[in-house]
Design a protein around this motif. Structure first.
Motif, short mmCIF file in Angstrom:
data_model
loop_
_atom_site.label_atom_id
_atom_site.label_comp_id
_atom_site.label_asym_id
_atom_site.label_seq_id
_atom_site.Cartn_x
_atom_site.Cartn_y
_atom_site.Cartn_z
N VAL A 8 0.87 -1.21 -0.11
CA VAL A 8 -0.09 -0.16 -0.03
C VAL A 8 0.97 1.34 -0.04
O VAL A 8 0.40 2.43 0.00
CB VAL A 8 -1.02 -0.17 1.10
CG1 VAL A 8 -2.04 -1.05 1.22
CG2 VAL A 8 -0.11 0.08 2.58
N TYR A 26 -3.79 5.39 -4.16
CA TYR A 26 -4.59 4.32 -4.07
C TYR A 26 -6.05 4.55 -4.68
O TYR A 26 -6.28 3.77 -5.52
CB TYR A 26 -4.69 3.79 -2.75
CG TYR A 26 -5.68 2.35 -3.03
CD1 TYR A 26 -5.13 1.29 -3.26
CD2 TYR A 26 -7.01 2.63 -2.35
CE1 TYR A 26 -6.02 0.20 -3.46
CE2 TYR A 26 -7.81 1.19 -2.58
CZ TYR A 26 -7.23 0.15 -3.00
OH TYR A 26 -8.10 -0.97 -3.06
N ALA A 55 -4.82 -2.08 -7.59
CA ALA A 55 -5.78 -1.85 -6.66
C ALA A 55 -6.59 -3.01 -6.03
O ALA A 55 -7.02 -2.82 -5.21
CB ALA A 55 -6.71 -0.67 -6.97
N PHE A 87 -6.92 -2.56 2.04
CA PHE A 87 -6.03 -1.25 1.88
C PHE A 87 -5.90 -0.86 3.29
O PHE A 87 -5.01 -0.57 3.84
CB PHE A 87 -6.44 -0.26 0.91
CG PHE A 87 -5.82 0.97 1.04
CD1 PHE A 87 -4.58 1.08 0.29
CD2 PHE A 87 -5.86 2.03 1.93
CE1 PHE A 87 -3.82 2.26 0.21
CE2 PHE A 87 -5.32 3.20 2.06
CZ PHE A 87 -4.10 3.19 1.16
#
Length: 426
Positions: free
Chosen positions: A373, A390, A401, A417
């Protein structure tokens, strides 16, 4: 509203608002110097693998070496250039080809340039070479195509520029007309003939003139600035990634403070585009990839507002407005070097009236991402820039993603995430 848009809005609410990635620097740290510092240069002078700093200053006239220990700069040596010489601009270069960084120094009051040769971190003054009257700027490049570093001075009172060609470490000088009050020079093939040319900022002529190396340095093209303003510093770099050398100049007057940019069309420079710097009385300008994105950004210094700006390059030679940071009193020359070893260019700026150098540490170090991330620079830390990157990837359907690797972008990826983001970097 699309599900992806709803999910993106939810993620912003969960993680906070985000900013767009751009060159990022810490606030300035002041490094005290001698009186009226002028030139700054980075290099590994002592051969220990890290980046040291050299600074010229007045009263007494000298070069000061600041050695780097674990990212901290401390004065380690002083070399006096002679009473009344007024050491000014300087460049670090392996002039004699022995593998270490020497120093080339402008001595403004004696109209000369001198090389200080480096032997195991200790400097010895060599012979001085006469140039035009009041040299105030020094640029570096291979003028004669023989593979070593040559130099050019802008001679303010001499209305000239001087080309210093390097032959086995010895410099020989030839001066040429440089217009009305030349302030700065840059070296590059601007005319597309394979021969190095010299661009000279003609302050009182309100233009940057390209002097053709293939035509005895006659003016091949004059690049006018905004007629209400005057150019000072000039720098050459490939701003749009087409392999050709472009030009940028620091241009200012009471009502205008811009970086003027000309993109090279192959044989001539194209039209001028002005980008606001955000400071008053723009003087210094320098170019480097500040954020590690592969294109060349700009830095400008502003003598009347005691500030500097970074101008982010879109990659096509289009620059964002300057992001202003405080500097010391009357900032001038700029140098780039990696002080802390994180892979990003740090900045040093000489503050003439502050008797110090402002050092800005680059937060866009080119280290690898620390987790899946860590989407955005500065890599190695997680912050709102990663959230923004992101979101961009998620909204565009980018496979990066898809954090749970199920082939779909949905709420499960956002949850993944947030869970990984909350852990932070290892």
């Amino acid at each position: 509203m699309k599900p992806q848009t709803l999910n993106s809005l939810w993620l912003i609410a969960a993680a906070g608002s985000a900013a767009v990635a751009a060159p990022a620097f810490s606030p300035a740290t002041a490094v005290p110097t001698g009186q009226r510092p002028a030139g700054v240069a980075f290099a590994d002078f002592d051969g220990d693998g890290d980046t040291d700093l050299a600074v010229t200053s007045d009263n007494l006239d000298k070069i000061e070496i600041y050695s780097n220990t674990a990212g901290s700069l401390a004065l380690s040596a002083t070399y006096f250039t002679g009473a009344g010489t007024s050491a000014d601009d300087l460049i670090a270069s392996d002039v004699d080809g022995d593998g270490d960084a020497d120093l080339v120094v402008v001595l403004k009051n004696t109209n000369s340039v001198q090389v200080y040769s480096n032997t195991a971190g200790l400097f010895t003054a060599g012979a001085s070479v006469t140039v035009g009257a009041e040299p105030i700027d020094l640029s570096i490049g291979d003028v004669d195509g023989d593979g070593d570093d040559d130099f050019v001075t802008a001679n303010r009172d001499g209305a000239s520029f001087t080309v210093l060609t390097n032959t086995a470490g010895a410099l020989s000088a030839t001066s040429f007309p440089g217009g009305v009050e030349p302030r700065s020079t840059a070296i590059g093939d601007f005319t597309g003939d394979g021969v190095a040319d010299i661009a000279v900022s003609e302050h009182d002529g309100r233009s940057v003139n390209i002097h053709s190396g293939a035509a005895g340095y006659a003016v091949a093209q004059g690049l006018g600035v905004n007629p209400i303003a005057r150019p000072d510093g000039v720098v050459a770099a490939d701003f749009n990634g087409d392999g050709l050398m472009d030009l940028a100049a620091a241009v200012s007057d009471d009502l205008l403070n811009v970086a003027s940019v000309w993109l090279n069309s192959g044989a001539t420079m194209g039209p001028r585009t002005d980008f606001p710097t955000g400071g008053a009385n723009v003087g210094g300008i320098a170019a480097a990839d500040l954020d590690g994105d592969g294109d060349t950004d700009l830095v400008t210094t502003h003598q009347d507002s005691n500030s500097m700006s970074t101008l982010d390059n879109s990659g096509a030679g289009i620059f964002a407005a300057g992001v202003v940071s405080a500097a010391g009193a009357r900032p001038g020359n700029i140098a780039f070097g990696d002080i802390d070893g994180n892979g990003g260019f740090d900045i040093a700026i000489a503050n003439r009236d502050g008797n110090d150098v402002s050092v800005y540490m680059n937060q866009n170090g080119m280290v690898a991402p620390c987790s899946v991330v860590d989407f955005a620079e500065p890599f190695g830390q997680l912050n709102f820039l990663d959230v923004s990157a992101y979101l961009d990837a998620f909204s565009m359907g980018d496979p990066s993603a898809d954090l749970n690797a199920d082939g779909n972008l949905n709420f499960l990826d956002i949850s993944a995430f947030l869970a990984t983001y909350s852990v932070g970097c290892p």
